[in-house]
Write an enzyme that holds these catalytic residues in place. Sequence first.
Site, short mmCIF file in Angstrom:
data_model
loop_
_atom_site.label_atom_id
_atom_site.label_comp_id
_atom_site.label_asym_id
_atom_site.label_seq_id
_atom_site.Cartn_x
_atom_site.Cartn_y
_atom_site.Cartn_z
CB SER A 65 -3.13 -41.50 -4.94
OG SER A 65 -2.21 -40.77 -5.71
N1 SAH Z 1 -2.25 -41.71 -11.34
C1 SAH Z 1 -1.35 -42.73 -10.85
C2 SAH Z 1 -0.38 -42.17 -9.82
C3 SAH Z 1 1.00 -42.59 -10.14
S1 SAH Z 1 2.29 -41.73 -9.29
C4 SAH Z 1 -2.10 -43.94 -10.33
O1 SAH Z 1 -3.34 -43.91 -10.27
O2 SAH Z 1 -1.48 -44.95 -10.03
C5 SAH Z 1 2.70 -40.47 -10.44
C6 SAH Z 1 3.18 -40.90 -11.79
O3 SAH Z 1 3.58 -39.72 -12.50
C7 SAH Z 1 4.43 -41.80 -11.78
O4 SAH Z 1 4.14 -43.00 -12.45
C8 SAH Z 1 5.49 -40.99 -12.53
O5 SAH Z 1 6.36 -41.77 -13.32
C9 SAH Z 1 4.62 -40.07 -13.38
N2 SAH Z 1 5.28 -38.85 -13.86
C10 SAH Z 1 6.11 -38.01 -13.20
N3 SAH Z 1 6.47 -36.99 -14.00
C11 SAH Z 1 5.85 -37.18 -15.21
C12 SAH Z 1 5.81 -36.47 -16.44
N4 SAH Z 1 6.50 -35.33 -16.64
N5 SAH Z 1 5.07 -36.97 -17.44
C13 SAH Z 1 4.37 -38.12 -17.29
N6 SAH Z 1 4.34 -38.84 -16.15
C14 SAH Z 1 5.08 -38.37 -15.12
#
Ligand code: SAH
Length: 217
Positions: A65
């Site tokens: 993000s």
């Molecule tokens: N907090 C992260 C943002 C990553 S984007 C950062 O600081 O980089 C969101 C992430 O959520 C992705 O990596 C995606 O694979 C994960 N995601 C989506 N659905 C999910 C679920 N049900 N359980 C765990 N992770 C999930």
Amino acid sequence: MTTPSPWDINRERMVDEQLIPRGIHDENTLRAMRTVPRHLFVDDAMASCAYGDNPLPIGAGQTISQPYIVALMTQALGLKGDERVLEIGTGSGYQAAVLSRICERVYTVERIDSLLVRARKIFDRLHYHNITSRLDDGTDGWPDEAPFDSILVTAGGPKIPQPLIDQLADPGRLVIPVGDQHVQELQLLEKNSGETRVTTIEQVRFVNLIGAHGWSA
Ligand code: SAH
């Protein structure tokens, strides 16, 4: 005192130009954003863009993000220092790293193995030992470690997953983007004396929350 590196200078500039003017005022959040080396959480080829005012791709179709959004979500949790926090969506690991500089322990769940492996390497390299992570569908929460003082979901879902509401302590705060697969509202759910209240913070765009209590794909 050591001379600040170009990374340190860019990070200070990020806080001063992108966060404070937009209303990020929580001291713990600002301190963590000034501390965590964001450039280590993106590919080397993109490191020079790491402190820019935008999200960046991290592989597997996912994104880290924008710094402002990380700070906004962190600030909304109102952390004081002794909390146990659950994050859903480890991704690059950056948001978990920011939380780990403020609270007692971070539990973070990711569903894509390659991302989790890479994030864990950076946590080790930085000696951020108060982060525990696991590969799973985070929409089910982490029942064995519940309740959590705060829960942060960093992917957008159609609704607030019930297991996460159940695993939130009282008092407790949960922040999650809720909406369709293109645009969401960043919602804050506060649990207090057995009651829950949901307020909207801001419009946001996140990748999909995929799982039993999220989108199917
Ligand atoms: N907090 C992260 C943002 C990553 S984007 C950062 O600081 O980089 C969101 C992430 O959520 C992705 O990596 C995606 O694979 C994960 N995601 C989506 N659905 C999910 C679920 N049900 N359980 C765990 N992770 C999930």
